[in-house]
Write an enzyme that holds these catalytic residues in place. Sequence first.
Site, short mmCIF file in Angstrom:
data_model
loop_
_atom_site.label_atom_id
_atom_site.label_comp_id
_atom_site.label_asym_id
_atom_site.label_seq_id
_atom_site.Cartn_x
_atom_site.Cartn_y
_atom_site.Cartn_z
N GLY A 35 0.82 -1.21 0.00
CA GLY A 35 0.00 0.00 0.00
C GLY A 35 0.86 1.26 0.00
N ARG A 39 -2.65 8.30 3.87
CA ARG A 39 -2.91 9.14 5.05
C ARG A 39 -1.63 9.69 5.69
NH1 ARG A 39 -6.76 4.47 7.43
NH2 ARG A 39 -5.42 3.30 5.99
N THR A 111 -6.17 -5.74 0.84
CA THR A 111 -5.30 -6.65 1.61
C THR A 111 -5.51 -8.13 1.22
OG1 THR A 111 -6.94 -6.45 3.39
CG2 THR A 111 -4.93 -5.15 3.62
N TYR A 426 43.81 16.74 -1.29
CA TYR A 426 42.96 16.97 -2.45
C TYR A 426 43.57 18.06 -3.32
CZ TYR A 426 38.48 17.90 -4.86
OH TYR A 426 37.48 18.06 -5.77
N SER A 444 53.82 21.14 15.51
CA SER A 444 52.57 21.87 15.28
C SER A 444 52.56 22.53 13.91
CB SER A 444 52.41 22.97 16.34
OG SER A 444 52.29 22.36 17.60
N ALA A 462 58.06 22.10 13.61
CA ALA A 462 56.81 22.87 13.57
C ALA A 462 56.80 23.81 12.37
CB ALA A 462 56.67 23.66 14.86
N ARG A 479 60.90 26.05 6.54
CA ARG A 479 60.21 27.31 6.84
C ARG A 479 61.08 28.46 6.33
NH1 ARG A 479 61.67 26.37 12.92
NH2 ARG A 479 60.13 24.78 13.51
C1 UD1 Z 1 -6.39 -2.90 8.01
C2 UD1 Z 1 -7.55 -3.88 8.24
C3 UD1 Z 1 -8.35 -3.42 9.46
C4 UD1 Z 1 -7.44 -3.33 10.66
C5 UD1 Z 1 -6.21 -2.47 10.38
C6 UD1 Z 1 -5.20 -2.59 11.52
C7 UD1 Z 1 -8.22 -4.72 6.03
C8 UD1 Z 1 -9.24 -4.63 4.95
N1 UD1 Z 1 -8.41 -3.91 7.08
O1 UD1 Z 1 -6.95 -1.65 7.71
O2 UD1 Z 1 -9.39 -4.33 9.74
O3 UD1 Z 1 -8.14 -2.82 11.78
O4 UD1 Z 1 -5.55 -2.88 9.17
O5 UD1 Z 1 -4.16 -1.71 11.42
O6 UD1 Z 1 -7.31 -5.51 5.94
N2 UD1 Z 1 -1.68 -3.34 1.69
C9 UD1 Z 1 -1.22 -4.02 0.59
N3 UD1 Z 1 -1.98 -4.02 -0.56
C10 UD1 Z 1 -3.17 -3.41 -0.63
C11 UD1 Z 1 -3.66 -2.70 0.52
C12 UD1 Z 1 -2.88 -2.70 1.66
O7 UD1 Z 1 -0.16 -4.60 0.62
O8 UD1 Z 1 -3.79 -3.47 -1.70
C13 UD1 Z 1 -0.85 -3.34 2.92
C14 UD1 Z 1 -0.42 -1.96 3.38
O9 UD1 Z 1 0.84 -1.61 2.83
C15 UD1 Z 1 -0.33 -2.13 4.89
C16 UD1 Z 1 -1.35 -3.22 5.19
O10 UD1 Z 1 -1.60 -3.88 3.96
O11 UD1 Z 1 0.93 -2.56 5.33
C17 UD1 Z 1 -2.63 -2.65 5.77
O12 UD1 Z 1 -3.18 -1.73 4.86
P1 UD1 Z 1 -3.91 -0.41 5.34
O13 UD1 Z 1 -4.38 0.31 4.15
O14 UD1 Z 1 -3.09 0.32 6.31
O15 UD1 Z 1 -5.19 -1.05 6.07
P2 UD1 Z 1 -6.10 -0.39 7.19
O16 UD1 Z 1 -7.06 0.54 6.54
O17 UD1 Z 1 -5.26 0.15 8.27
CA CA Z 2 -3.13 0.32 8.59
#
Ligand code: UD1
Ligand code: CA
Length: 522
Positions: A35, A39, A111, A426, A444, A462, A479
């Site tokens: 991801g 945010r 995820t 250098y 020195s 020196a 010197r």
């Molecule tokens: C996720 C959980 C939520 C939980 C929270 C805890 C899901 C749908 N939700 O939400 O229930 O309370 O974590 O912190 O899983 N990532 C990918 N590929 C993607 C999307 C995300 O690899 O397509 C990775 C992100 O890099 C991150 C992790 O998954 O490391 C979690 O993603 P994030 O978007 O932070 O999920 P949350 O909205 O926090």
């Molecule tokens: Ca998260």
Amino acid sequence: MSPLRTAEVSKKKKPIAVDQQETIAGLAVIVMAAGRGTRMQSKQVKVLHPVAGQAMVLYSVGLGLRVAGDRVAVVVGHQADQVRQVIDRATSGASQGFSVAIVEQREQLGTGHAVLQSRSAFAVGKRGAPSNYLILNGDTPLLQDKTVRELLRVHQAERATVTILTAVLEDASGYGRVVRAQSAGQGVSRIVEDRDANDGERAIREINVGTYVVDGEFLFGALEKLDPSNAQGEYYLTDIVRLATEQGRPVAAVVLGDPDEGLGVNTRRQLATAEQVVRQQIRERWLDAGVTMIDPASTWIDAAVTIGKDTVLYPNVTLEGTTIIGEDSVLRSYTRLTNCTVGHRVEILDHCLFTDSQIEDDAHLGPFVHLRPGVVVRKKAKVGNFVEMKKTDLGEGSKANHLSYLGDAKIGKGVNIGAGTITCNYDGVHKFQTVIGDGVFLGSDTQLIAPVTVGAGAIIAAGTTVTQDVPADALVIARVPQVNRAGWAARRRVLAMQAQAGSVSSSTPTKSLPKSQSKKRR
Ligand code: UD1
Ligand code: CA
């Protein structure tokens, strides 16, 4: 001239160490790190933001390696190359030869979709398919090994298909909520994401931490059944909980005793919170291991740093990267070390800045010393006020106590570097080496025009500019010869006073006057 050896001396420590005894057979780990982390409001992908000097993703990867050995896959996507590099650097060459499989999720469809991409990494070979998968978010750096081991224990004990880690928070906003059945047992029935929750569900304070153990035969089949018809249009991993309960499979949950451990870093505020918690844990770990900190709150120690017993850290010391400090050493205030190796009984006084350098036992340094990359300070050597060094090997018992620049130099044992000594390394285009033999005395204000070699036992007077190689045991002096003019200064003072009074008599002698005065009189 042969290249300096010094830079190679500092052996690189891997930030992630694994003890094979502790790994669990049949377990595989999947870390989700694809991801972007919108945010965070950052140009950099979220999982590379450091916590206590270590990229966030490495906390999950390290945990994975410690519990599952070499069966770890990381799903990368945003800034995949950078994430891959950071993971490679932290894990490759580890003595056990553990490496991490990196799989790419080209489009971040959620995820559940992320985990599905890792399937090929566990394709059945001679080892057989994993019996269970531990799935970790890449943004939960506070998660502890013992918690994950407890999660695995409960999963086995309850013969669960899915076991989730939960926490009860004061403010659960943003997290997925854990919906438990109203009926008998209060078992988990599903997880609902914040954006999909109704008012009643939003009031639930038990959240999904994002740490799951899933039965090996269930996982990928369930992921294929996910449906993205939700508020974000994503394939949610969390929906496998509902799929399992619908099929009548047991779902277990472990509730965190310390809810802070479940912190998921989505924003800079949460990053700052994670930083504070991890820093405090690191300090407590080293205090427990026998390190004295005069003021723990102002002592900054990165996650991969190692410190020996009875070493004393004064207020405002910062130890970064893969720094290693031996036993019985003392570091006074406002000193920062990055990727340095320091021996035993070393004293470092206030206001020093060292990078990628090595300091051997019983050396003394500071105050105000700057060591740039590639410095080796050998046993019992001394480096004092306002000395800067770079790619320099300062021999055993040698001293550079005041106001010097020593760059690209190999300095022998028992050498005295006089105050104000400069290696002129250098020429505006290339860097050149200076070699100083054992037992040399540099007076020195010596300048050494590199490339140049000073033979063992030589004495440099020196103020000398050394432009040619010096044979062993020679005296070198270069010197401008000194001239003393008797009475000159006194005559100059008289003239100056007369000029000030505006009454310069015509009989004033003009012979042998200081130049500026005679000009004014014309
Ligand atoms: C996720 C959980 C939520 C939980 C929270 C805890 C899901 C749908 N939700 O939400 O229930 O309370 O974590 O912190 O899983 N990532 C990918 N590929 C993607 C999307 C995300 O690899 O397509 C990775 C992100 O890099 C991150 C992790 O998954 O490391 C979690 O993603 P994030 O978007 O932070 O999920 P949350 O909205 O926090
Ligand atoms: Ca998260």
